[in-house]
Enzyme design. Structure first.
Site, PDB file in Angstrom:
ATOM      1  N   ASP A 258       0.860  -1.177   0.000  1.00  0.00           N
ATOM      2  CA  ASP A 258       0.000   0.000   0.000  1.00  0.00           C
ATOM      3  C   ASP A 258       0.900   1.231   0.000  1.00  0.00           C
ATOM      4  O   ASP A 258       2.128   1.137   0.138  1.00  0.00           O
ATOM      5  CB  ASP A 258      -0.959  -0.028   1.205  1.00  0.00           C
ATOM      6  CG  ASP A 258      -2.203   0.819   0.938  1.00  0.00           C
ATOM      7  OD1 ASP A 258      -3.251   0.549   1.550  1.00  0.00           O
ATOM      8  OD2 ASP A 258      -2.129   1.742   0.089  1.00  0.00           O
TER       9      ASP A 258
HETATM   10  C1  GLC Z   1      -4.290   4.297  -0.154  1.00  0.00           C
HETATM   11  C2  GLC Z   1      -5.257   3.196   0.213  1.00  0.00           C
HETATM   12  C3  GLC Z   1      -5.424   2.148  -0.838  1.00  0.00           C
HETATM   13  C4  GLC Z   1      -5.261   2.777  -2.201  1.00  0.00           C
HETATM   14  C5  GLC Z   1      -3.829   3.229  -2.324  1.00  0.00           C
HETATM   15  C6  GLC Z   1      -3.537   3.883  -3.666  1.00  0.00           C
HETATM   16  O1  GLC Z   1      -3.499   4.610   0.948  1.00  0.00           O
HETATM   17  O2  GLC Z   1      -5.034   2.531   1.455  1.00  0.00           O
HETATM   18  O3  GLC Z   1      -6.723   1.562  -0.653  1.00  0.00           O
HETATM   19  O4  GLC Z   1      -5.573   1.850  -3.215  1.00  0.00           O
HETATM   20  O5  GLC Z   1      -3.457   4.112  -1.272  1.00  0.00           O
HETATM   21  O6  GLC Z   1      -4.307   5.022  -3.816  1.00  0.00           O
END
Ligand code: GLC
Length: 737
Positions: A258
């Site tokens: 993430d």
């Molecule tokens: C964010 C979220 C995730 C998302 C990612 C990219 O922090 O936790 O769900 O897909 O970053 O945007």
């Protein structure tokens, strides 16, 4: 490209070029102003890293992506195309209801259709991968991301995750990234990013099945979660990622961190620096480093020092190249559409129509006293509340949506008036009156709204106008709710009631007119005790998206009948949370409403039951469900039994009902929940029409995660219900032999 060619390409890459494929750089480095869905890391990216990065996120638009891709491939030594990824969570430009709302439809085929449309629109904008669906089981309404979940039940969660993956991936050259692996939906105290304390039994029994269904559906990517599991951040958790995800679940696709999560293992106190974090993440099996640059800065040194085998790197790079190959990027690296064709696909009439149907089927009618709904043409009705003319009916994750596309309740009401309804819309100002505690992106836009609409005199004047209007009206429909920015990521709340001013507004309207219909816009279950008390009808609209206005008007005027069911329990009080229907009995269960025995599992100041339970939702008609008929009272491993009911529409209008199958394993070597959803089906019946519904009961449905680690069933007594909510129906019993 053939596999052999892919292998050959891998063999030709330098160490820097290999590492580049595992680096995902925020889109803002390729196109200034692209959307940021996380904090930019302190370490910037070098020109060399920008030249070799394998993917980016947060950019969209066919022409934009084509020009970035063209320039990037010309500069790349092997002309390997970049992947463009984005959070297309519930729609690209046609914004569908939030996932929690979609779960309320109990209509997986429709969820699949919605995801397919989202992928068509996203693909037309040059996107290859969507970071969706979120498969996290969510049982804590304080957690803002319940909005992106499919709710509290593992079975429903799995069915909807599978449907969404099927939908996203039905579009050629588009891949679904299920997230967040694993159990991100169980943060301590409902606070986002908090640690997760789960037994392995609960993890495997309740939280992992939906990810597994998404993987079985062929999801091309998985995203690791921010949280720890047993004290180890998922991003560096080899047991979770290599043993469970890769070996047990057989996931062979790309595993992405993430946003910034590799670097954040330092903040967790799990790694002393980014170099260590990069090592632990690579050993755990993270292929792509999203936006932390730990891989870009340290992997080369880790390989050259021998702390990371180059084989691990090659395996990760091969998975990324294979994903690009699966998407056909080596043959067709550029979007097939351009801004012209893209414009024809976005917001297509058919897409809007599907979004409206999804919204109509997602609404949940919780109360309808005196059958105040559907509204009658003869009754003069005031429409008011902050959402009556609010275009913001989509979630904080609708980052590619445009609120100007929304058809508001007000617009839709004007159409209804042409059909003879006497609606009097009276605006009453913005959803929120103060922004305290709302520190998040989008706040500026919100504060402009508030400033523009909230000088005290104009608010007073508006409220005065509303109160005099409602005094004369027969009915009042109040469109209330939390703001869209009060749910989603980093939006946990401890007070899950409506904004205070809205409750006071409801009270003052009720003093003038008690025939109130409250329509609630929300990304989470709320404490609606006072709303329910003061309203004759309560309808949950969730965050219904672009077509929310027409969908609501169709339902309020009776063009369609509500059929949604709660995918999460609506708590009586936030103190009960996390609350969910599939509770355990405990050794001292409260045996019924008149059980006043002390020493029972209960609160001194609050009932155990939610205000409204999982699976509950009313229709404009009524249904009778007959007693359950079992084809046999014993089940064996090789023989199924059938449970059947006859459902009759005993009301005056056509309607749809969701018939739900629940089973309890009465005694087992591991305590089992009082009820568990094991099946459901939607059916639509005209007045007086009856239909038989059958469910096949198999031994496999009765298996659970045992202390040995195996999923087993155990002989003995089972109870079975077929009902239209998690509290209805009379059980029948059968034995597993
Ligand atoms: C964010 C979220 C995730 C998302 C990612 C990219 O922090 O936790 O769900 O897909 O970053 O945007």
């Amino acid at each position: 490209m053939q596999e052999s060619d892919l292998r050959q390409l891998l063999s030709q890459l330098s160490l820097d070029e290999k590492i580049g494929q595992l680096v995902q750089i925020p889109g803002t480095y390729y196109q200034s102003g692209s959307v940021l869905t996380g904090n930019l890391s302190d370490s910037t990216y070098t020109a060399a890293q920008l030249k070799l990065a394998g993917s980016t996120l947060g950019i969209w638009g066919a022409d934009t992506i084509r020009s970035i891709q063209k320039q990037y491939m010309q500069r790349h030594p092997h002309h390997i195309p970049m992947l463009f990824m984005l959070d297309v969570v519930h729609g690209m430009r046609t914004i569908f209801p939030a996932p929690l709302a979609q779960a309320a439809s109990f209509h997986p085929e429709l969820v699949c259709q919605g995801a397919s449309i989202a992928a068509q629109e996203a693909s037309a904008c040059g996107i290859h991968v969507s970071f969706a669906p979120m498969a996290d089981l969510a049982r804590d309404a304080r957690w803002g991301r319940v909005m992106e979940s499919y709710g509290e039940d593992p079975y429903l969660n799995g069915i909807m995750t599978e449907a969404a993956v099927d939908g996203f991936q039905s579009t050629p050259s588009f891949v679904s990234c299920i997230k967040h692996f694993a159990a991100y939906g169980a943060p301590t105290a409902g606070r986002d990013y908090q640690n997760v304390e789960l037994s392995e039994h609960s993890l495997r029994e309740f939280y992992l099945p939906a990810y597994s269904k998404g993987i079985k559906a062929g999801a091309g990517m998985v995203m690791a979660s921010f949280n720890t599991i047993e004290g180890i951040p998922a991003t560096g958790n080899r047991w979770l990622l290599r043993d469970i995800l890769r070996k047990e679940m057989g996931f062979e696709g790309v595993l992405i961190s993430d946003w910034g999560a590799i670097h954040e293992m330092v903040a967790h106190g799990f790694c002393e620096d980014d170099r260590t974090a990069a090592k632990y993440a690579m050993k755990a099996g993270i292929d792509i480093d999203m936006a932390s640059n730990a891989y870009g800065n340290h992997l080369k040194d880790l390989i050259e020092s021998g702390e990371i085998e180059e084989l691990l790197l090659d395996q990760a790079v091969y998975r990324v190249l294979s994903l690009k190959n699966r998407l056909g990027l080596f043959e067709q690296p550029y979007p097939v559409s351009d801004s012209h064709t893209q414009a024809h696909i976005l917001l297509k009439k058919e897409h809007r129509q599907t979004a409206r149907v999804v919204a109509e089927e997602s609404f949940v009618l919780l109360k309808n006293k005196d059958s105040i709904l559907p509204l009658r043409k003869s009754s003069k009705t005031v429409l008011t509340g902050p959402y009556v003319n609010a275009p913001d009916m989509h979630s904080s994750w609708a980052i590619t949506g445009d609120r100007r596309d929304s058809v508001t309740v007000l617009n839709a009401a004007e159409n209804a008036c042409t059909e003879g309804f006497s609606f009097l819309p009276v605006p009453v100002g913005p959803v929120l009156r103060d922004l305290s505690g709302l520190h998040r992106p989008g706040k500026d836009e919100l504060s402009q709204d508030i400033e523009a609409l909230s000088d005290p005199d104009s608010l007073k004047a508006m409220e005065k106008e509303v109160l005099s209007a409602v005094r004369e009206a027969e009915n009042v429909v109040l469109f209330l709710g939390e703001h869209r920015l009060q749910s989603g990521e980093a939006a946990s709340r401890t007070d899950i009631r409506l904004p205070e001013w809205q409750i006071e507004f409801l009270r003052s309207v009720h003093e003038q007119n008690s025939r109130i219909v409250s329509v609630i816009f929300t990304g989470r279950p709320l404490d609606l005790r006072e709303v329910s008390e003061l309203s004759k009808a309560v309808l949950i609209a969730w965050l219904p998206g672009t077509e929310g206005g027409p969908a609501l008007m169709n339902l309020l005027t009776g063009k369609c009948s509500p059929s949604g069911k709660l995918p999460m329990s609506m708590p009586y009080h936030v103190g009960q949370v996390p609350i969910f229907y599939s509770q355990y009995a405990t050794g001292r269960p409260v045996t019924g409403p008149n059980d006043d025995t002390f020493y029972r599992s209960r609160y001194l100041d609050c009932p155990n039951d939610p205000l409204y339970p999982f699976g509950y939702g009313l229709s404009y008609t009524t249904f009778q469900i007959s007693d359950v008929q079992l084809s046999a009272s014993t089940l064996t491993c090789d023989r199924t039994i059938t449970a059947a009911v006859t459902v009759t529409n005993t009301g005056q209008t056509k309607g749809s009902e969701v018939i739900q199958l629940y089973i309890q394993d009465v005694t087992a070597s591991v305590v089992r929940p009082l009820r568990e959803l094991k099946g459901f089906t939607r059916l639509s019946l005209t007045p007086g029409e009856s239909r038989q519904i059958h469910f096949s009961i198999t031994e496999e449905m009765l298996r659970f995660h045992s202390p040995s680690g195996a999923f087993i069933s155990e002989k003995g007594l089972f109870r079975l219900w077929i009902s239209n909510s998690s509290i209805g129906g009379d059980p029948v019993e059968f034995q597993l032999l």
